[in-house]
Every structure is written in structure tokens, then in C-alpha cells.
Design a protein around this motif. Structure first.
Motif, PDB file in Angstrom:
ATOM      1  N   VAL A 254      -0.115   7.139   7.685  1.00 38.17           N
ATOM      2  CA  VAL A 254       0.515   5.742   7.977  1.00 38.17           C
ATOM      3  C   VAL A 254      -0.748   5.012   8.312  1.00 38.17           C
ATOM      4  N   LEU A 255      -1.442   5.516   8.994  1.00 39.37           N
ATOM      5  CA  LEU A 255      -2.968   4.684   9.591  1.00 39.37           C
ATOM      6  C   LEU A 255      -3.579   4.174   8.157  1.00 39.37           C
ATOM      7  N   VAL A 256      -3.823   5.040   7.403  1.00 35.53           N
ATOM      8  CA  VAL A 256      -4.477   4.525   6.374  1.00 35.53           C
ATOM      9  C   VAL A 256      -3.898   3.507   5.383  1.00 35.53           C
ATOM     10  N   ARG A 257      -2.877   3.927   5.209  1.00 37.75           N
ATOM     11  CA  ARG A 257      -2.011   2.857   4.609  1.00 37.75           C
ATOM     12  C   ARG A 257      -2.020   1.434   5.227  1.00 37.75           C
ATOM     13  N   THR A 258      -1.614   1.510   6.478  1.00 37.66           N
ATOM     14  CA  THR A 258      -1.620   0.186   7.223  1.00 37.66           C
ATOM     15  C   THR A 258      -2.984  -0.461   7.434  1.00 37.66           C
ATOM     16  N   LEU A 259      -3.827   0.325   7.523  1.00 32.13           N
ATOM     17  CA  LEU A 259      -5.300  -0.355   7.566  1.00 32.13           C
ATOM     18  C   LEU A 259      -5.552  -1.028   6.397  1.00 32.13           C
ATOM     19  N   VAL A 260      -5.686  -0.302   5.208  1.00 34.03           N
ATOM     20  CA  VAL A 260      -5.702  -1.093   3.896  1.00 34.03           C
ATOM     21  C   VAL A 260      -5.117  -2.480   3.892  1.00 34.03           C
ATOM     22  N   ASN A 261      -3.509  -2.357   4.160  1.00 32.41           N
ATOM     23  CA  ASN A 261      -2.688  -3.582   4.220  1.00 32.41           C
ATOM     24  C   ASN A 261      -3.261  -4.576   5.101  1.00 32.41           C
ATOM     25  N   GLU A 262      -3.779  -4.227   6.116  1.00 34.73           N
ATOM     26  CA  GLU A 262      -4.243  -5.550   7.130  1.00 34.73           C
ATOM     27  C   GLU A 262      -5.472  -5.718   6.781  1.00 34.73           C
ATOM     28  N   LEU A 263      -6.285  -5.006   6.158  1.00 32.97           N
ATOM     29  CA  LEU A 263      -7.797  -5.502   5.416  1.00 32.97           C
ATOM     30  C   LEU A 263      -7.402  -6.444   4.462  1.00 32.97           C
ATOM     31  N   LYS A 264      -6.587  -6.253   3.514  1.00 34.37           N
ATOM     32  CA  LYS A 264      -6.240  -7.167   2.576  1.00 34.37           C
ATOM     33  C   LYS A 264      -5.297  -8.476   2.954  1.00 34.37           C
ATOM     34  N   ALA A 265      -4.756  -8.498   4.143  1.00 37.18           N
ATOM     35  CA  ALA A 265      -4.151  -9.618   4.671  1.00 37.18           C
ATOM     36  C   ALA A 265      -5.199 -10.727   5.112  1.00 37.18           C
ATOM     37  N   ARG A 266      -6.229  -9.962   5.553  1.00 36.39           N
ATOM     38  CA  ARG A 266      -7.347 -10.842   6.266  1.00 36.39           C
ATOM     39  C   ARG A 266      -8.427 -11.093   5.105  1.00 36.39           C
ATOM     40  N   GLY A 267      -7.962 -10.853   3.780  1.00 35.35           N
ATOM     41  CA  GLY A 267      -8.823 -11.487   2.901  1.00 35.35           C
ATOM     42  C   GLY A 267      -9.846 -10.415   2.111  1.00 35.35           C
ATOM     43  N   HIS A 268      -9.894  -9.261   2.654  1.00 34.82           N
ATOM     44  CA  HIS A 268     -10.652  -8.249   2.260  1.00 34.82           C
ATOM     45  C   HIS A 268     -10.408  -7.553   1.179  1.00 34.82           C
ATOM     46  N   ASP A 269     -11.185  -7.089   0.044  1.00 36.83           N
ATOM     47  CA  ASP A 269     -10.916  -6.278  -1.000  1.00 36.83           C
ATOM     48  C   ASP A 269     -10.824  -4.964  -0.574  1.00 36.83           C
ATOM     49  N   ALA A 270      -9.485  -4.427  -0.469  1.00 39.76           N
ATOM     50  CA  ALA A 270      -9.448  -2.961   0.022  1.00 39.76           C
ATOM     51  C   ALA A 270      -8.774  -2.002  -0.545  1.00 39.76           C
ATOM     52  N   ASP A 271      -9.268  -1.023  -0.632  1.00 41.26           N
ATOM     53  CA  ASP A 271      -8.329   0.236  -1.172  1.00 41.26           C
ATOM     54  C   ASP A 271      -8.549   1.549  -0.655  1.00 41.26           C
ATOM     55  N   THR A 272      -7.760   2.635  -0.927  1.00 41.24           N
ATOM     56  CA  THR A 272      -7.788   3.763  -0.354  1.00 41.24           C
ATOM     57  C   THR A 272      -8.539   4.913  -1.438  1.00 41.24           C
ATOM     58  N   VAL A 273      -9.154   5.716  -0.980  1.00 36.57           N
ATOM     59  CA  VAL A 273      -9.738   6.900  -1.646  1.00 36.57           C
ATOM     60  C   VAL A 273      -9.003   8.113  -0.907  1.00 36.57           C
ATOM     61  N   GLU A 274      -8.401   8.788  -1.426  1.00 40.04           N
ATOM     62  CA  GLU A 274      -7.747  10.451  -1.009  1.00 40.04           C
ATOM     63  C   GLU A 274      -8.257  11.257  -1.973  1.00 40.04           C
ATOM     64  N   LEU A 275      -8.526  12.593  -1.247  1.00 40.28           N
ATOM     65  CA  LEU A 275      -8.888  13.750  -1.946  1.00 40.28           C
ATOM     66  C   LEU A 275      -8.000  14.678  -1.164  1.00 40.28           C
ATOM     67  N   PRO A 276      -7.277  15.613  -2.072  1.00 41.19           N
ATOM     68  CA  PRO A 276      -6.493  16.361  -1.491  1.00 41.19           C
ATOM     69  C   PRO A 276      -7.330  17.580  -0.678  1.00 41.19           C
ATOM     70  N   PHE A 277      -6.517  18.329   0.419  1.00 40.99           N
ATOM     71  CA  PHE A 277      -7.322  18.902   1.427  1.00 40.99           C
ATOM     72  C   PHE A 277      -6.334  20.119   1.416  1.00 40.99           C
ATOM     73  N   LYS A 278      -7.145  21.555   1.294  1.00 44.99           N
ATOM     74  CA  LYS A 278      -6.769  22.640   1.798  1.00 44.99           C
ATOM     75  C   LYS A 278      -7.088  23.358   2.756  1.00 44.99           C
ATOM     76  N   VAL A 279      -6.355  23.656   4.012  1.00 43.44           N
ATOM     77  CA  VAL A 279      -6.967  23.993   5.201  1.00 43.44           C
ATOM     78  C   VAL A 279      -7.191  25.526   4.978  1.00 43.44           C
ATOM     79  N   ASP A 280      -6.361  26.153   4.163  1.00 39.10           N
ATOM     80  CA  ASP A 280      -6.818  27.651   3.834  1.00 39.10           C
ATOM     81  C   ASP A 280      -7.303  28.072   2.485  1.00 39.10           C
TER      82      ASP A 280
END
Lengths: 442, 358
Positions: B20-46
Motif C-alpha cells: 500500500v505504501l509503495v503504491r500510494t507513494l508512486v501515485n503521490e509522486l505522479k500527482a506532483r508532476g514527477h515521473d515515478a514508477d515501481t520496481v518490484e522483485l519477488p522475495f522468498k524468506v525461506d
């Protein structure tokens, strides 16, 4: 000449807090006496500072060791919630363990419940042995701290009884093979601040009995109260000051009420070695009864003896090692309360037959904090070379452990990239580069 | 305006506050005129032996430019995303790999006293120290998280609270007879404490649980407890819900239960407060206690069944108390800047390494 560096692991009385932990009290007494001879850094399970000594969270110890290596890792272990973390910390970098308790009333922190410590000992002694399989199930062997006592290079004991148990029961040890060499172990009693214990006693026409056990059955409060009730009923004036931990207050109140001794027994919460010291001038007799394989009367008994007080102890366990000439030993059982009553009656009057000077002399020679500090200093100094070598060997074992762990990574990666030769080579080279960049060896 | 990548760590099939935090941050960056995107990698803890590889994966990724556009700044959020190598890196720490820090030595950590585990722990701690040290701006989502960086790694960090994801949409309505629990279903969130307390909570009150399991066996365990205490009619697992449904659930709850062990931040706390509902929490719940004062915004219990039950009943039996605590929570949130306006401040801080450069 540079001073030997000591990593001192213990619960600490930080920022004016007073703890019932014996280790914290011992640290308060000994650190000022040792800091001129050793370069000491403190490690505890918190983030507050302690006086002028560098103080860190225990998980930072390895980083401090990397920055400026320690010669000695020193741990105080006891059967107390504040000390639980030391049951893990003491085996991450083994050193000198001072056991204030050898029996533990809990199995310990979760991560040690399946500890493969015995195999780690064997691997340390014989590096060619295989590592144990991961995820094997191990079961704790009972209340004796086999693991904690085995996984150290030298062991000290506050109690003769615990030292005997160590010699008798602990076979898997880091520093010597099973049954061959003599283990490095010593008895080192609780230290006592002589000056604090030698204040002039106050006078009273009523016999004042000091007691600091819990209401639990093994501390024999019920027997002591029974004896006092009998004295009161036969017209003898008695006053008991019962110092205890806050959580024990409700049970104590119930017990006092059961024996009809409201007004005769005064309860004081906030038990700690410090608070007990402040009580000593205002009591005539100290009762340190204890009938259990777990625990012992702790530094409280030593303090009472240093003050020259007549002390009542149970003829059982660790208390059996105190001389009969200066203690009043009570046999647990049917006649226990009667024995206590007889001793209290015997002790009435100005002298009551108790040799205060002899008690002070015996206790002062053995428990004076300056004497204990000197003995601990001698242990550190005499074992310095042995401990340095042992620590080096442990670090080599850690390197082997790291390589073993990385080999597991390598194996998994190879399986995933099997058959993709080009990719395997590219990633392999890249991984070496990345790990090197991060300071991780491969 | 800047080209910014926000780095998220994705555990497939689970969803929590970080996403939620990542998604919202990207949206808020875009709303302020920045070119923003997400980079996500899958994570295995075990298995834990693979953690260095997971970190190395992030380290190997080249985020310098895409399609001719230079990436001016990357914002890392969670282990191991901050291992990325970029000349301009900000850190808004959600949490590190807590099993080697504040959870070490307890039931929520799988690191034992085996020398191999200790070698691995040291490796990761030193790696964290090095790569977090590369960040030009270091912050945590709460004082709790920021203090972990200082206490364990000696790295100064600022507490930068995330504003609420649904902004000004939270509302309060007349309470119905249910306690709401929101969050991932795993042992550290301690939903089981409230579940086990239910038999001694007034029987007309239900427990509604929003969230999905992300730990093996957790649903079997919870269902077993439900069977044991015959709670089939009182407990409802709602899984994932839409934003609209979540707002409704908050609006009509009698109270919100959120008592995890040493929580990093706890959106749920603030969402409850924004909805004007009292929070039932525990004295060891970490970041939650940066907002909840006992008998001001909620009730703080001991982390045991009896205490949780007592705390819950106190709010059921005294409706005025529950309303007062809820209203206090709403007032706090309105004054705090954690609704919408807070994003200007947060983004200003996260983009501070670019000051003068863009």
C-alpha cells in the motif's frame, strides 16, 4: 603495555534503575574495581548507557570485536528473566561464564530449544567432523545448563554445589575432550561491599528478623511464620521485616493473614541486593532458608554474613557448604518450625551466643568485593593466553561455518542453472563481484 | 521534476502495508508532476541461507536509466531492496530483516545459536550497514523503525510517518456489534489473542477479520481455536476487501483490535483513529504506541487473553467511553497532517538528495 580487552556481558542497572538481578549487582560492585586493569566494554540487552564505560547492545558485540578485538568474552548467567538473552549470547562467541545458577527453571529462549550445541562442541574439538544436519530436532536435557556450561572456555560458579554438579555432570565441553583434561573451572562467591555491610547496628528491645525469600514453598516462609507465631503465642516479642519482589506481595499478605501475624510482619517490596544492604543495620537475625534444587539464597546470605548477623539456613543444597560455626542450619522436615523457634529463642538477648566477629572475619575474607575482583582479575590474567588461542580457534570455526553456508547457496544456484552453461558462468562471475562489493567472501 | 523509482519487495500471494505504501507513494509522486514508477522483485524468506542471494539480486540490478531516461533517484523501502546500487538512493525503511535484529533470540526469529546461522547473521548485518550507509537520505516509517537503525547499526535516521492511504475518505458511523481486525494473518500480528479472548467477551459481539494468511499452518491453527471454543457464529474471515468495503468496516466497528508484537508502524492504528474508533492494543505493540495513549485513544492491555478480554469488554460495556476514545483519535489524526497534506512533507524529504540537482 596495553590492557587486555574484556567484553563484559551482563544485565546492568542503567540510569539509576535497581534490579533484583544478581548479575547487575555484581557488575555494579566489580566494574569500578577492574576498569583500571582491563579495557572493558559492556554489552546488555538494551540501548541505555552505563556510567562512563562504553555500553552496547549485545548483538553489536561482533562488530565491536571486528573494529577492536577483545581478548576475553565474559558472561554472567543466572536463572532470571533479565538474563535469558545471555543463554544465546554466551554461545555465539564463547568465553568465560560465571554461573550464579547452573539449574534453569525455563527451557530458555526459543532458538536454543533445538540447539545442536553438543555437535558444535565436537566440531570445535575435531574440525574434520561433519556439520550436523539442519533442522534436526533436539530435546533439552532438563534443568541443568548442560549447553551453557559446555559451550564456554572456562566456568566460574558462585556456589560450591553448582561447581560440584558441573564437574559431575557436564561432559560435553568446548575446551577439553570428554573425560580427559581437567576443565577450567573455579568457585567464585558473590561479592559484597564490606563498607555498606559494616554500619553500626541499631538497637531494639524486640528481636527483629529479616527475611527476603518469596512466599513459595521452597523458601520456607510458612515455616518461619509458624515459628514466629509460636513465639508470639508464648509471649515473646518478635518483629519480622519481609523484603520481597512486588509481584509476591499478594501471596505474602495472604500467608501473613493465615498465620494471624498482621502487625508482627512488615512487608517491604522492591527486593534487590542494594535494598537488602540498607536493611541490615536494623535487624538482629537473618533467615535465608531455601529448600530446592533450583536457586540459592544469592548475594543476600553473603551480605548478612559480612554484617556479622546470625543467619538461619536450610541444611540442604548450596547452603550445606557454609560452616556450622557461624550459621544456624535448619533441617527441612516435620520439626523445621520448632528448630527455627529454638534458634530464635537461643539468639535472644544481647549476644545470644553468636560470635559476630568470627562471622565477619570469615565472610570478609571470602566475600569482600575487593577480594573477588582480585580473583576475577587473576582468572582473566592467568587464562589470557589460553583464551586468546581458544577465541582464534573459534573464529576459524566460524569461517568454516560461513564457507559451509555459502556452499549450500552455491549448490542451490547450480541446481537452478543446471544445463544453462552460459548463464551459469555469467551469474557465477557476477555473484563473486557482487559479494566482494558487499564485503562477503565466497 | 524528477524520474523516480520506488523499490518494493513483493511476497507473491500476500499483501500488506508495504505494498500500500509503495503504491500510494508512486501515485503521490505522479500527482506532483514527477515521473515515478515501481520496481518490484519477488522475495522468498525461506530458506534463510538464500537471503544473501536475495540481496545480491537487488545489487545486480542496473536502475541507472531506461529508454534514454536517467533515473534521478531510487527510494528503497524494505529488505533487501536497499541493496540496490544507485548513486542517488533514499531510504524510507519499512523494516529490515527483523529476525536478525529486534526479533533475534525470540519465537519470531528462525536464527539459532548454530555457528552457520551466526555467520549468516553477521554477514547480513554488515551488508546492511554498508548499503544503508550509501543512502543519501535515511528515514524510517516510525520512531520505532528509525530507532532500530540507530540502535543496531549506529545510523542516524529520521521518523517519517506515512500519511493514510485513503486520505480524507475515512468516516465514522454508528457502531455495530463487532470488533474489527485488519492485517496479514501471521503469528506476529497476534490475531489469535483476540480470538482466544472471545469466549469471555460479551457473546453478542463478533470478530471480523480482514486479511490473508502469509504463514504456513496459520489458518489451521486459527480454525482449530474456533472449533475448540465453538466460535463459528462469532468469527468471520473476510480475506481481502475493496477500499470501499474497508472504509465501511472501519466506520461501523465498535472497536479495532490491533495488538501485534513490536509493530513497525501500523496503518491500521491510524485508519481506526481516522474512522473515530477506539483501538485495543498491547503494551509491547511498538509503533502502535506512538499514537495510542491508554484511555485517550484506545485501551492498552497486557499481551495475554485475560487482559485483552477485559479491555474489550470495557469498551462494550461503556459506549460513552468507546465514543470518547474514538473521537479523540479522530481529532488527533486531523491535527497530525497524516491525512492528505502530509504527502508534501514526506515527498519533500525523500527527494531531498536531489535538491539543487534537478
Amino acid at each position: 603495555m596495553t590492557q587486555p580487552r574484556v567484553a563484559w556481558f551482563s544485565p546492568l542497572n542503567t540510569e539509576g534503575a535497581s534490579s533484583a538481578s544478581h548479575s547487575a549487582h555484581v557488575s555494579d560492585l566489580l566494574l569500578p574495581l577492574l576498569e583500571d586493569q582491563f579495557d572493558i566494554e559492556l554489552f546488555h540487552n538494551g540501548f541505555d548507557s552505563y556510567g562512563d564505560l562504553p555500553t552496547y547492545h549485545f548483538l553489536s558485540a561482533f562488530h565491536r570485536h571486528k573494529q577492536k578485538p577483545f581478548d576475553i568474552f565474559f558472561y554472567q548467567l543466572e536463572d532470571h528473566p533479565d538474563s535469558q538473552y545471555l543463554r544465546i549470547a554466551s554461545t555465539l562467541m564463547p568465553g568465560v561464564n560465571w554461573f550464579h545458577d547452573l539449574l534453569f527453571s525455563t527451557h530458555g529462549p526459543e532458538p536454543i530449544l533445538n540447539s545442536s550445541w553438543s555437535e558444535t562442541c565436537q566440531k570445535f574439538i575435531n574440525p574434520d567432523r561433519e556439520w550436523p544436519d539442519r533442522d534436526r530436532k533436539y530435546t533439552p536435557r532438563g534443568p541443568v545448563g548442560y549447553r551453557e556450561a559446555g559451550m564456554c572456555f572456562a566456568a566460574l560458579f558462585s556456589s560450591e554445589r553448582d561447581h560440584s554438579e558441573y564437574l559431575r555432570q557436564i561432559e560435553d565441553r568446548l575446551i577439553s575432550a570428554k573425560g580427559s583434561e581437567q576443565p577450567l573451572s573455579f568457585v567464585l562467591p558473590f561479592p559484597v561491599d564490606i563498607k555498606r555491610c559494616r554500619r553500626l547496628p541499631t538497637k531494639s528491645s524486640t528481636q527483629r528478623i529479616g527475611y527476603c525469600g518469596s512466599p513459595r514453598i521452597e523458601h520456607r516462609a510458612h515455616k518461619l511464620l509458624q515459628a514466629i507465631r509460636s513465639r508470639v503465642q508464648s509471649g515473646r516479642s518478635s518483629h519480622m521485616v519481609w523484603m520481597l519482589e512486588q509481584r509476591d506481595l499478594p501471596a505474602a499478605l495472604e500467608l501473613i493473614s493465615e498465620f494471624g501475624l498482621d502487625g508482627v510482619v512488615e512487608l517491604r517490596s522492591g527486593l534487590s541486593p542494594e535494598s537488602w544492604l540498607s536493611l541490615l543495620p536494623d535487624i538482629d537475625v537473618a533467615a535465608h532458608l531455601h529448600f530446592s534444587a533450583f536457586g540459592h539464597p544469592g548475594p543476600y546470605l553473603e551480605s548478612s554474613l559480612v554484617a556479622g548477623l546470625p543467619v538461619l539456613i536450610s541444611r540442604f543444597g548450596s547452603s550445606e557448604f557454609y560452616p556450622e560455626e557461624i550459621t544456624y542450619q535448619i533441617e527441612p522436615g516435620d520439626t523445621e518450625a520448632l528448630q527455627i523457634e529454638e534458634v530464635l529463642t537461643q539468639l535472644e538477648g544481647e549476644v545470644g551466643g553468636h560470635n559476630r566477629d568470627l562471622t565477619r572475619l570469615y565472610a570478609g575474607e571470602r566475600f569482600d568485593s575487593r577480594v573477588i575482583a582480585a580473583e576475577l582479575s587473576a582468572v582473566f590474567s592467568n587464562l589470557l593466553t589460553t583464551l586468546r588461542l581458544a577465541t582464534k580457534r573459534w573464529e576459524q570455526l566460524e569461517q568454516v561455518a560461513l564457507q559451509n553456508m555459502l556452499a549450500v547457496l552455491e549448490e542451490k544456484r547450480s541446481k537452478r542453472l543446471a544445463g544453462l552453461d552460459g548463464l551459469e558462468t555469467i551469474w557465477s562471475e557476477r555473484q563473486v563481484e557482487i559479494f566482494s562489493d558487499l564485503g562477503w567472501s565466497l | 521534476m524528477a524520474n523516480v523509482l520506488v523499490l518494493g519487495v513483493k511476497v507473491p500471494f500476500t499483501s500488506g502495508g508495504q505494498e500500500v505504501l509503495v503504491r500510494t507513494l508512486v501515485n503521490e509522486l505522479k500527482a506532483r508532476g514527477h515521473d515515478a514508477d515501481t520496481v518490484e522483485l519477488p522475495f522468498k524468506v525461506d530458506p534463510k541461507e538464500n537471503l544473501p542471494n536475495e540481496a545480491a539480486l537487488w545489487r545486480s540490478v542496473d536502475l541507472s536509466c531506461f529508454s534514454g531516461q536517467d533515473v534521478d533517484l531510487v527510494i528503497a523501502t524494505k529488505f533487501p531492496s536497499y541493496y540496490v546500487n544507485h548513486p542517488c538512493k533514499s531510504l524510507w525503511m519499512v523494516h529490515q530483516h527483523r529476525a536478525i535484529y529486534d526479533l533475534y533470540g525470540g519465537r519470531y526469529s528462525d536464527f539459532s545459536d548454530d555457528p552457520r546461522d551466526e555467520a549468516l547473521r553477521k554477514m547480513l548485518v554488515e551488508g546492511d550497514r554498508r548499503v544503508i550507509g550509501e543512502c543519501r537520505y535515511v528515514s524510517g516509517i516510525s520512531k520505532n523503525v528509525a530507532s532500530r537503525l540507530e540502535n543496531y547499526l549506529d545510523i542516524a535516521a529520521e521518523a517519517l510517518y506515512p500519511p493514510l492511504p485513503l486520505g480524507g475518505q475515512y468516516r465514522s458511523e454508528e457502531s455495530q456489534d463487532y470488533i474489527l481486525s485488519v492485517g496479514r494473518l501471521c503469528s506476529i500480528k497476534r490475531v489469535d489473542l483476540m480470538l482466544k479472548a472471545l469466549p469471555t467477551v460479551h457473546s453478542f459481539v463478533k470478530l471480523k477479520i480482514v486479511g490473508t494468511p502469509d504463514e504456513p499452518g496459520v489458518m489451521d491453527y486459527l480454525n482449530n481455536e474456533i472449533d475448540k471454543h465453538h466460535l463459528w457464529d462469532r468469527v468471520e474471515f473476510l480475506g481481502r476487501v475493496s477500499d470501499a468495503d474497508l472504509l465501511e468496516l472501519y466506520a461501523r466497528a465498535l472497536a479495532v483490535y490491533y495488538a501485534p508484537h513490536n509493530e513497525d508502524y501500523g496503518y491500521v492504528t491510524l485508519e481506526a483513529m481516522a474512522s473515530g474508533k477506539p483501538v485495543i492494543t498491547a503494551h509491547d505493540s511498538g509503533g502502535v504506541l506512538e499514537f495510542i495513549e491508554h484511555n485517550q485513544h484506545g485501551v492498552i492491555a497486557d499481551p495475554d487473553i485475560d487482559s485483552i478480554s477485559k479491555a474489550t469488554n470495557s469498551l462494550i460495556e461503556d459506549k460513552e467511553l468507546a465514543q470518547r476514545l474514538g473521537a479523540n483519535g479522530r481529532t488527533f489524526i486531523e491535527a497530525s497532517g497524516l491525512l492528505e497534506a502530509g504527502w508534501d512533507y514526506v515527498i519533500g524529504k525523500l527527494l531531498s538528495p536531489l535538491e539543487g540537482a534537478v
